[in-house]
Design a protein around this motif. Structure first.
Motif, PDB file in Angstrom:
ATOM      1  N   THR A  26       0.844  -1.196   0.000  1.00 33.25           N
ATOM      2  CA  THR A  26       0.000   0.000   0.000  1.00 33.25           C
ATOM      3  C   THR A  26       0.879   1.245   0.000  1.00 33.25           C
ATOM      4  O   THR A  26       0.666   2.167  -0.798  1.00 33.25           O
ATOM      5  CB  THR A  26      -0.931   0.014   1.232  1.00 33.25           C
ATOM      6  N   TRP A  44      -4.773   1.574  -3.826  1.00 34.08           N
ATOM      7  CA  TRP A  44      -5.099   2.727  -2.977  1.00 34.08           C
ATOM      8  C   TRP A  44      -5.211   2.327  -1.504  1.00 34.08           C
ATOM      9  O   TRP A  44      -4.811   3.078  -0.623  1.00 34.08           O
ATOM     10  CB  TRP A  44      -6.407   3.374  -3.445  1.00 34.08           C
ATOM     11  N   ASP A  45      -5.775   1.151  -1.265  1.00 28.89           N
ATOM     12  CA  ASP A  45      -6.036   0.716   0.113  1.00 28.89           C
ATOM     13  C   ASP A  45      -5.994  -0.807   0.136  1.00 28.89           C
ATOM     14  O   ASP A  45      -6.538  -1.453  -0.764  1.00 28.89           O
ATOM     15  CB  ASP A  45      -7.421   1.214   0.537  1.00 28.89           C
ATOM     16  N   ASP A  46      -5.366  -1.377   1.157  1.00 27.67           N
ATOM     17  CA  ASP A  46      -5.280  -2.842   1.196  1.00 27.67           C
ATOM     18  C   ASP A  46      -6.640  -3.510   1.415  1.00 27.67           C
ATOM     19  O   ASP A  46      -6.761  -4.725   1.273  1.00 27.67           O
ATOM     20  CB  ASP A  46      -4.223  -3.357   2.167  1.00 27.67           C
TER      21      ASP A  46
END
Length: 131
Positions: free
Chosen positions: A96, A102-104
């Motif tokens: 990340t 963008w987001d895990d």
């Protein structure tokens, strides 16, 4: 590009968020060992980072191959610490930070294995999933 294949040669890390994060003075902090693991991991991941973070659901498959000199143990499952969930948490946080996504939370499907091997390494396959 819908798939990224990564091989990081060498012994996988053993220090994870579980063992390297501590609470002190009302805050959570990472010890020097965990910061070093994250730094080395992110350096190894940098050449594979996509030109822009991926959107949508992602599949992540990771093999952690820990060194053994015993040929008879080659590819035998590793049933000692660190736990695969802690290994994956550290890796996903680093990916990340590097900009793979963008987001895990986008990792909708993940597979992790750890085993003994003569040639230690981490193999990572990141794939975009159909929506």
């Amino acid at each position: 590009m819908n798939e990224i294949y990564i091989v990081i040669p060498g012994e996988p890390y053993r220090k994870t968020h579980q063992s390297g994060t501590h609470i002190g003075q009302g805050r959570t902090y990472k010890d020097a060992g965990l910061r070093e693991v994250e730094s080395r991991l992110m350096e190894a991941l940098k050449p594979y980072v996509p030109s822009a973070p991926w959107n949508g659901p992602i599949q992540l498959a990771v093999n952690f191959g820990y060194e053994t000199r015993n040929v008879l143990k080659d590819r035998e499952p590793k049933i000692t610490k660190p736990d695969t969930d802690n290994l994956m948490k550290t890796l996903k946080d680093c990916m990340t930070a590097c900009g793979f996504w963008w987001d895990d939370a986008q990792v909708a499907e993940e597979f992790a294995s750890k085993f003994w091997t003569i040639q230690p390494h981490i193999t990572i396959v990141v794939s975009k999933m159909e929506q």
